[in-house]
Design a protein around this motif. Structure first.
Motif, PDB file in Angstrom:
ATOM      1  N   UNK A 208       0.825  -1.211   0.000  1.00 15.66           N
ATOM      2  CA  UNK A 208       0.000   0.000   0.000  1.00 15.66           C
ATOM      3  C   UNK A 208       0.859   1.261   0.000  1.00 15.66           C
TER       4      UNK A 208
ATOM      5  N   UNK B 173       1.708   5.076   0.725  1.00 16.41           N
ATOM      6  CA  UNK B 173       1.311   6.093   1.694  1.00 16.41           C
ATOM      7  C   UNK B 173       1.510   7.479   1.087  1.00 16.41           C
ATOM      8  N   UNK B 174       1.057   8.492   1.804  1.00 16.88           N
ATOM      9  CA  UNK B 174       1.281   9.862   1.344  1.00 16.88           C
ATOM     10  C   UNK B 174       2.776  10.162   1.258  1.00 16.88           C
ATOM     11  N   UNK B 175       3.556   9.554   2.128  1.00 18.79           N
ATOM     12  CA  UNK B 175       5.008   9.750   2.070  1.00 18.79           C
ATOM     13  C   UNK B 175       5.575   9.138   0.787  1.00 18.79           C
ATOM     14  N   UNK B 176       5.134   7.920   0.460  1.00 22.52           N
ATOM     15  CA  UNK B 176       5.581   7.274  -0.791  1.00 22.52           C
ATOM     16  C   UNK B 176       5.219   8.136  -2.001  1.00 22.52           C
TER      17      UNK B 176
ATOM     18  N   UNK C 124       4.538  11.290  -2.157  1.00 23.97           N
ATOM     19  CA  UNK C 124       5.271  12.557  -2.173  1.00 23.97           C
ATOM     20  C   UNK C 124       6.702  12.359  -2.664  1.00 23.97           C
ATOM     21  N   UNK C 125       7.346  11.290  -2.201  1.00 24.97           N
ATOM     22  CA  UNK C 125       8.717  11.013  -2.646  1.00 24.97           C
ATOM     23  C   UNK C 125       8.727  10.755  -4.155  1.00 24.97           C
TER      24      UNK C 125
ATOM     25  N   UNK D 146       8.430  14.122  -5.938  1.00 22.51           N
ATOM     26  CA  UNK D 146       9.641  14.949  -5.919  1.00 22.51           C
ATOM     27  C   UNK D 146      10.728  14.351  -6.809  1.00 22.51           C
TER      28      UNK D 146
ATOM     29  N   UNK E 110      16.451  21.013  -3.561  1.00 22.21           N
ATOM     30  CA  UNK E 110      15.582  19.902  -3.977  1.00 22.21           C
ATOM     31  C   UNK E 110      16.276  18.557  -3.741  1.00 22.21           C
TER      32      UNK E 110
ATOM     33  N   UNK F   7      14.946  15.681  -1.139  1.00 20.43           N
ATOM     34  CA  UNK F   7      14.650  14.311  -1.580  1.00 20.43           C
ATOM     35  C   UNK F   7      15.465  13.319  -0.748  1.00 20.43           C
TER      36      UNK F   7
ATOM     37  N   UNK G 267      13.791  12.941   2.680  1.00 21.16           N
ATOM     38  CA  UNK G 267      12.541  12.173   2.701  1.00 21.16           C
ATOM     39  C   UNK G 267      12.811  10.689   2.456  1.00 21.16           C
TER      40      UNK G 267
ATOM     41  N   UNK H  31      12.052   7.711   5.178  1.00 18.30           N
ATOM     42  CA  UNK H  31      11.244   6.521   4.907  1.00 18.30           C
ATOM     43  C   UNK H  31      12.046   5.243   5.129  1.00 18.30           C
TER      44      UNK H  31
ATOM     45  N   UNK I 118       2.742  13.444   6.752  1.00 22.52           N
ATOM     46  CA  UNK I 118       3.182  12.409   5.790  1.00 22.52           C
ATOM     47  C   UNK I 118       3.840  11.225   6.480  1.00 22.52           C
TER      48      UNK I 118
ATOM     49  N   UNK J 299       1.183   9.284   8.420  1.00 19.89           N
ATOM     50  CA  UNK J 299       0.385   8.447   7.519  1.00 19.89           C
ATOM     51  C   UNK J 299       1.154   7.168   7.184  1.00 19.89           C
ATOM     52  N   UNK J 300       2.437   7.317   6.920  1.00 18.00           N
ATOM     53  CA  UNK J 300       3.275   6.166   6.582  1.00 18.00           C
ATOM     54  C   UNK J 300       3.360   5.188   7.753  1.00 18.00           C
TER      55      UNK J 300
ATOM     56  N   UNK K  33      -0.048   3.388   8.417  1.00 21.47           N
ATOM     57  CA  UNK K  33      -0.378   2.335   7.461  1.00 21.47           C
ATOM     58  C   UNK K  33       0.557   1.133   7.549  1.00 21.47           C
TER      59      UNK K  33
END
Ligand SMILES: C[S@@+](CC[C@H](N)C(=O)[O-])C[C@H]1O[C@@H](n2cnc3c(N)ncnc32)[C@H](O)[C@@H]1O
Ligand code: NI
Ligand code: NI
Lengths: 164, 164
Positions: free
Chosen positions: A1, A3-6, A8-9, A12, B5, B9, B12, B16, B42, B45-46, B49
């Motif tokens: 699944x 996530x919002x983090x996935x 977003x990454x 970017x 940027x 990246x 993030x 994760x 974010x 959420x990760x 889940x």
């Protein structure tokens, strides 16, 4: 699944890959580069550091970027893009070598409607050979959608070119 | 040359990778998980889940997250962590299986000073075998700094473990 983090990454990483591709593909062109939407200024900073010998204009309603990433006044085009893009056509004609747009917010339906609205305002600004990189699918008449570079994730970024 | 940027990246992706590592390493533990700093939500959420069968508490001064990523009231610990962390020690004891902290802002010196300040408030909350994942280097007395998982970038994230 995912996530919002996935998500977003992916977004970017795709943005950077498409920008790097767009900058490299248009490196021999002289026309200006347009950044539509400054936000925090991360993609602006990335473009500013990787684009040589071309003017980089920023279109933004209200500048609120990181101090490191604030464009000089003479390259800032303040106002709503619905008004500043038509004005830019009068000023620059079809000369832009690269246009990057990341104007969207959280609402996907709103972003899509806005992309439809501004597509005809963006399209005439590109020079032949010029590229448009966008976080949203655009609705162009005559531009060609290009395959994404390998690092980018399908649907997270879009690249278009004016062929003629 | 790295741009903002690129840096973002890396941060993030490292966050994760370290979170996924921390979640997997502590999957057999029952103690609560603490998210320090909700922000946009974010990483919450990760975690939400990907963490099963453990309570996930969020420590935040002022909730302003994406609606998708707002914790239920009974798992939200509102207030400044300088006060809520000592209160959590009284309430939970040394039971946390995983603590994630991303409390920093733009100012690196300020972030470092804050990490020094809260390190002694975080350290006693961890159960034996529990992990702490942080975006800032922490200043612990008795926790062991762990090697990062391969996807993470050195210096963008830190992992600590209570061995005994
Ligand atoms: C960088 S954001 C967290 C971003 C989050 N990890 C995400 O993925 O969206 C930092 C958050 O920490 C909170 N914060 C900072 N200092 C705090 C403090 N002393 N007490 C409580 N919350 C704090 C801020 O309000 C902010 O929401
Ligand atoms: Ni710079
Ligand atoms: Ni969800």
């Amino acid at each position: 699944m995912s996530t919002r983090l996935d998500f977003f990454i992916d977004r970017m990483v795709s943005q950077r890959a498409c920008l790097d591709f767009g900058i490299a593909q248009t490196a021999d062109m002289q026309g200006p580069v347009f950044e539509l939407g400054l936000g925090n200024g991360r993609t602006y900073h990335h473009m500013q550091h990787n684009i040589k010998g071309r003017d980089l204009y920023v279109f933004e309603r209200a500048v609120a970027s990181h101090p490191d990433s604030t464009p000089p006044e003479e390259l800032t085009i303040l106002g709503d893009v619905r008004e500043t893009l038509p004005a830019a056509l009068t000023r620059f004609g079809a000369t832009a070598s690269l246009i990057h747009a990341d104007l969207g917010g959280h609402n996907r339906a709103k972003n899509d409607a806005f992309a439809q609205l501004i597509s005809p305002l963006v399209e005439p600004l590109l020079a032949v050979g010029g590229l448009m990189v966008s976080s949203d699918r655009m609705y162009f008449e005559a531009l060609t959608e290009m395959p994404l570079p390998p690092e980018a994730v399908e649907g997270r970024c879009f690249i278009y070119r004016r062929d003629s």
